[in-house]
Design an enzyme around this catalytic site. Sequence first.
Site, PDB file in Angstrom:
ATOM      1  CG  ASP A 303      49.083  49.236  50.484  1.00  0.00           C
ATOM      2  OD1 ASP A 303      49.518  49.424  49.464  1.00  0.00           O
ATOM      3  OD2 ASP A 303      49.517  48.274  51.297  1.00  0.00           O
ATOM      4  CE1 TYR A 307      41.967  43.053  43.740  1.00  0.00           C
ATOM      5  CE2 TYR A 307      43.983  42.338  44.798  1.00  0.00           C
ATOM      6  CZ  TYR A 307      42.612  42.346  44.480  1.00  0.00           C
ATOM      7  OH  TYR A 307      41.993  40.894  44.795  1.00  0.00           O
ATOM      8  CB  SER A 329      53.590  57.004  48.100  1.00  0.00           C
ATOM      9  OG  SER A 329      54.766  56.963  48.397  1.00  0.00           O
ATOM     10  CB  ILE A 330      55.180  55.960  53.464  1.00  0.00           C
ATOM     11  CG1 ILE A 330      56.392  55.026  52.748  1.00  0.00           C
ATOM     12  CG2 ILE A 330      54.152  55.166  54.026  1.00  0.00           C
ATOM     13  CD1 ILE A 330      56.764  54.031  53.710  1.00  0.00           C
ATOM     14  CE  LYS A 397      65.006  36.700  51.687  1.00  0.00           C
ATOM     15  NZ  LYS A 397      63.931  36.065  52.650  1.00  0.00           N
ATOM     16  CG  LEU A 435      54.232  28.538  55.922  1.00  0.00           C
ATOM     17  CD1 LEU A 435      53.368  27.213  56.788  1.00  0.00           C
ATOM     18  CD2 LEU A 435      55.006  27.808  54.988  1.00  0.00           C
ATOM     19  CB  SER A 437      53.944  35.779  52.141  1.00  0.00           C
ATOM     20  OG  SER A 437      55.188  35.399  51.810  1.00  0.00           O
ATOM     21  CD  GLU A 526      67.491  32.475  45.802  1.00  0.00           C
ATOM     22  OE1 GLU A 526      66.496  31.892  46.126  1.00  0.00           O
ATOM     23  OE2 GLU A 526      68.092  31.989  44.610  1.00  0.00           O
TER      24      GLU A 526
END
Length: 590
Positions: A303, A307, A329-330, A397, A435, A437, A526
Amino acid sequence: MIFYKSKRLAFFLTSDIVLILLSVYLAFSLRFSGDIPSIFYHGMMVSAIILLVLKLSFLFVFRIYKVAWRFFSLNEARKIFIALLLAEFCFFLIFYFFSDFFNPFPRSAIVIDFVLSYMFIGTLRISKRMLVDFKPSRMKEEETPCIVVGATSKALHLLKGAKEGSLGLFPVGVVDARKELIGTYCDKFIVEEKEKIKSYVEQGVKTAIIALRLEQEELKKLFEELVAYGICDVKIFSFTRNEARDISIEDLLARKPKDLDDSAVAAFLKDKVVLVSGAGGTIGSELCKQCIKFGAKHLIMVDHSEYNLYKINDDLNLYKEKITPILLSILDKQSLDEVLKTYKPELILHAAAYKHVPLCEQNPHSAVINNILGTKILCDSAKENKVAKFVMISTDKAVRPTNIMGCTKRVCELYTLSMSDENFEVACVRFGNVLGSSGSVIPKFKAQIANNEPLTLTHPDIVRYFMLVAEAVQLVLQAGAIAKGGELFVLDMGKPVKIIDLAKKMLLLSNRNDLEIKITGLRKGEKLYEELLIDENDAKTQYESIFVAKNEKVDLDWLNKEIENLQICEDISEALLKIVPEFKHNKEGV
């Protein structure tokens, strides 16, 4: 405490000695209608001594003297019955082989003695329980009056806990919808029809405790009925935790798949070296936890957020010998190659991505770099370093996208699936909202309620699909387990939920009907409706919650050129449209 236990033992032991001797005397007295012939005195005294020793011995063997008054139950009554029965049986054997020593002796006295001693010893122990149960109870100031919904064993446990004062509740009645139970007793309460709740509410009772095991649809229906009756505080009783917890929005909304397959996931992950990208995010952290749970040999957690990586590393600290946190970082291909060469993962679970639609709309270049280029670099590096399987987390999405974020994820699907071959199995898994997230609507609403702010949503007709993160992640892993390479998996997220209904339910659950709901207008990119996900042409799998969508490979040379163009072009929306023709960018919102 030791003194108290010794005092209790002395009391019960003394009482039992008296009661055992009394039961022998009464057994003879009843046998001879109150006039015991002197010829039987010898046999009575000998039998009293032998029965006293036998009964006390078996009561000790069955640990009856370790049971406190308030814990005496049917189980202890059963143990006393068996202990006394064995004592009488042993006495009968002694009498049978040494009958001359007792003669004359009435055999029927053995049966009478057994009945009397069980009655005396059992009654002594249950007497305090009976006094507590029948003593009129008064509600304490800190207790909440409540109705118990469901005449079940759970309800009995709840009522017992309430009597002992461990729950902070004061039950005033028990109701049930089952007609065959109406009029029967649940503890000291007569079971009443559910309609009786109205009269309790009129008397000021506002809390209901559900003591039933219900499917989600049944729970939703019952919750709505209770609210209609005027109940404003609904709780669910947990037998294992012995507590009544508030009913949560997750209880009412989360789809709970019935085809979770622990054995398949365990076989998939056991003894494997697994790398998770985006390991500190909502999905990534759950992937990490389940990898450990199902027996991964070594977990590499990647990651770029210090944090988030610290948090998941701390959460899994008990397994520190099996985990390696990598702050990376990837986008850093050189460092990524070093990680893959060093640890040699057999499986990569790619969850790293920017996911928030408004931020990606405002920062399209960053979304392209992180989501598309990051995925390409990780996928290329995985293939070069001979990783066997690559599973990418995608989103609803990406289906006919209307925003930058969704379109970048569709490009990621096209690229990774086109990289799949017989030596490098790639699969993508699409699903909707989980739920709780970070940044999602439920934590936002909870924060607004806590801050006494109005609940804000963008449109009254907006709908979304929801699933618990643990269940969604397990289905992702199940999809990975059955993947052969090149599949675009789709999860069945259940029924869509209107966000305005979600907001209303959360206000009800919080007893905050004083707060209003504000409509702010659709944001850029959206959608009103997520076009999830299942199409009638999608192929079924062995799991009813997992489908395979149709997907065509694209020419990788062409796609690589278009990805290069995305990094330098002026109009990212137009460049994305060349790759994803179905992209209809909602730039303005409503």
